[in-house]
Motif scaffolding. Structure first.
Motif, short mmCIF file in Angstrom:
data_model
loop_
_atom_site.label_atom_id
_atom_site.label_comp_id
_atom_site.label_asym_id
_atom_site.label_seq_id
_atom_site.Cartn_x
_atom_site.Cartn_y
_atom_site.Cartn_z
N CYS A 310 -23.74 1.03 -2.04
CA CYS A 310 -22.55 1.70 -2.57
C CYS A 310 -22.97 2.92 -3.39
CB CYS A 310 -21.75 0.75 -3.45
SG CYS A 310 -22.68 0.14 -4.88
N GLU A 315 -18.46 8.93 -2.26
CA GLU A 315 -17.80 7.64 -1.97
C GLU A 315 -16.65 7.43 -2.95
OE1 GLU A 315 -19.50 3.30 -1.02
OE2 GLU A 315 -19.36 3.72 -3.17
N SER A 316 -15.44 7.43 -2.42
CA SER A 316 -14.25 7.22 -3.25
C SER A 316 -13.98 5.73 -3.40
CB SER A 316 -13.04 7.89 -2.61
OG SER A 316 -12.72 7.23 -1.38
N GLU A 317 -12.99 5.41 -4.23
CA GLU A 317 -12.61 4.00 -4.38
C GLU A 317 -12.07 3.46 -3.07
OE1 GLU A 317 -13.20 0.96 -6.90
OE2 GLU A 317 -13.52 3.07 -7.39
N GLU A 318 -11.36 4.30 -2.31
CA GLU A 318 -10.84 3.88 -1.01
C GLU A 318 -11.98 3.63 -0.03
OE1 GLU A 318 -8.80 2.75 2.25
OE2 GLU A 318 -8.12 2.82 0.15
N PHE A 320 -15.01 2.71 -0.80
CA PHE A 320 -15.64 1.46 -1.22
C PHE A 320 -14.81 0.26 -0.81
CE2 PHE A 320 -16.09 -1.89 -4.51
CZ PHE A 320 -17.37 -2.30 -4.17
N ASN A 321 -13.49 0.34 -0.95
CA ASN A 321 -12.62 -0.77 -0.55
C ASN A 321 -12.73 -1.06 0.95
OD1 ASN A 321 -11.67 -1.27 -3.13
ND2 ASN A 321 -9.92 0.13 -2.92
N VAL A 356 -21.49 10.10 -7.70
CA VAL A 356 -20.76 8.90 -8.15
C VAL A 356 -21.42 8.42 -9.44
CG1 VAL A 356 -20.12 6.52 -7.58
CG2 VAL A 356 -20.17 8.27 -5.78
N VAL A 360 -20.02 3.41 -12.26
CA VAL A 360 -19.17 3.08 -11.11
C VAL A 360 -20.03 2.42 -10.02
CG1 VAL A 360 -17.71 4.02 -9.27
CG2 VAL A 360 -17.53 4.93 -11.60
N ARG A 363 -20.73 -1.19 -11.10
CA ARG A 363 -19.56 -2.04 -10.97
C ARG A 363 -19.29 -2.38 -9.51
NH1 ARG A 363 -14.76 -0.46 -8.63
NH2 ARG A 363 -14.74 1.47 -9.85
N ARG A 364 -19.44 -1.42 -8.63
CA ARG A 364 -19.22 -1.66 -7.20
C ARG A 364 -20.29 -2.61 -6.64
NH1 ARG A 364 -17.69 4.60 -5.29
NH2 ARG A 364 -15.65 4.64 -6.32
N GLU A 367 -19.50 -6.11 -7.62
CA GLU A 367 -18.37 -6.63 -6.83
C GLU A 367 -18.84 -7.07 -5.44
OE1 GLU A 367 -13.98 -5.19 -5.16
OE2 GLU A 367 -14.89 -4.12 -6.85
#
Length: 443
Positions: A310, A315-318, A320-321, A356, A360, A363-364, A367
């Motif tokens: 990650c 790399e956006s939150e989207e 990563f999701n 990034v 962040v 945290r990613r 997760e």
């Protein structure tokens, strides 16, 4: 002192390719008269086979090399060499950065090691980091350093042509070359004759293997079947596969041959098409999912693992999701997970901002780890009550009354030793599990 009375200590870091390379180096040096020893204190030459894939790997190696100062004080004639990917990446800079280093050798120059040792003995700078378009060490039969091992490695390709933007490998190991299948089969049969029970075929991208000469052309599926037929009593594994080259032909060969393990390591890296494009991975999420579906269809029950990281450029939150959703969909048995760190010399280092934030990324990563631990546990729980054939690899660290081994799907299983010994095959029923290990009983 003649080379016949000199002692070499080899220390290896990094991937399975480095383990295989160290065995090539051992063979070359033994041919020159060196004896391979297991304790560095007695050595006349220490060679450290290095990894450059991540910064912390290089940091660890630097600490190790600096720690040899005490040995040098006791033996001023001791020579220390840095070989492999870190040597290739840094080259002559290593002489300035690491005062203990006398020899620097890249992955394509191991044949030159005996000459370089002689140069270092004469007080000269001993370095060769020239990359080759042809070197595959096809005429070297590797010396098996770990005499207790039942699993061996055989390199079938060297180098890489993919040039993923984040990866240093094409710059440290050169362009992709496939070995002559005849030399590969000779090496595999040598392992079999020495009592090895399992062989792993290695390459940065094994499934792009293709060997051409004036008479014929051999593809990876064809090579894989040739190996399986030549050693019917050995287990066959391979790593690493690139999703863009994972063919149905390869999957059919696995399904057809009982001694090829039902396990595939298929690195996805990201679930976002945008990030995959920036990584220059040459496939999409849809293509990757198609390959996973083909594996399940052609090889039911096949184990699958992956590499994922990650925090790559933009790399956006989207984005990563999308990776998280892919992990939930694929349900990998195991995943090697990282946060992105730039490697000097790569395309990304020069052209794609590492933008990034570190918190962040962390945290990613956490997760991803939590999710994968949950998936691994659920997958292992699904194996409770099933019987697997297990190749016994050693005694359990927790109890001398238990042994451990791996299933065809590459899962570790622990069970009571009884009359079994290392190298035996046993049918084991799974009774319970953790996220990392199955626990069972022989049946």
């Amino acid at each position: 002192m003649s080379n016949n009375s000199k002692k070499l200590f080899l220390e290896t870091y990094g991937c399975q390719m480095n383990v295989a390379d160290s065995e090539v180096v051992a063979s070359i040096m033994e041919h020159d008269g060196f004896t391979i020893i297991k304790t560095r204190e007695e050595a006349d030459v220490i060679l450290v086979n290095t990894c450059s894939i991540r910064e912390n790997a290089e940091t660890r190696i630097r600490g190790r090399v600096q720690g040899f100062s005490e040995l040098k004080k006791k033996n001023p004639k001791l020579l220390i060499g840095v070989i492999g990917c870190m040597a290739e990446r840094l080259g002559e800079k290593l002489f300035d950065q690491e005062k203990n280093v006398n020899i620097i050798v890249g992955p394509d120059a191991y044949m030159d090691l005996p000459l370089l040792v002689k140069k270092a003995e004469n007080g000269e700078k001993a370095i060769n980091v020239e990359l080759s378009l042809t070197e595959t060490y096809k005429d070297i039969c590797p010396s098996r350093i770990d005499e207790t091992s039942i699993s061996g490695f055989v390199s079938i390709t060297r180098g890489c042509n993919n040039f993923c933007t984040y990866c240093i490998v094409p710059y440290t190991r050169g362009r992709e070359r496939s070995r002559n299948p005849e030399s590969i089969l000779q090496e595999v049969n040598d392992l079999s004759e020495k009592g090895y029970k399992e062989v792993t075929l290695l390459g940065q991208n094994v499934n792009s293997f293709v060997f051409k000469n004036s008479i014929s052309e051999v593809s990876f599926p064809e090579l894989l079947e040739m190996v399986a037929i030549s050693v019917p009593n050995m287990r066959i594994r391979f790593a690493t596969s690139h999703p863009k080259d994972m063919s149905d032909d390869t999957l059919r060969v696995i399904a057809k041959n009982d001694n090829i393990c039902n396990f595939i390591h298929l690195p996805v890296q990201s679930g976002s098409d945008s990030v995959l494009k920036d990584m220059r991975r040459k496939y999409t999420q849809e293509w990757y999912k198609n390959r996973i579906e083909a594996i399940h269809k052609i090889i039911p029950g096949c184990g699958i693992s992956s590499d994922i990281f990650c925090g790559f450029h933009n790399e956006s939150e989207e984005d990563f999701n999308q990776t998280i959703e892919l992990m939930k969909w694929a349900k990998f048995d195991l995943a090697y997970m990282f946060k992105y760190s730039e490697r000097p010399g790569t395309f990304a280092y020069k052209n794609l901002a590492d933008n990034v934030p570190e918190d962040v990324k962390q945290r990613r990563l956490e997760e991803m780890i939590v999710l994968q631990n949950q998936i691994s546990l659920e997958n292992n729980q699904g194996d409770i009550g099933k019987v697997f054939e297990v190749l016994i690899e050693g005694i359990s660290k927790r109890s001398e009354q238990d042994v451990y081994g791996r299933t065809s799907q590459n899962k570790v299983i622990v069970f009571p030793k009884k009359e079994y010994k290392i190298g035996d095959l046993a049918n084991v029923i799974v009774k319970t599990c953790t996220k990392a290990t199955l626990v069972g009983e022989a049946v």
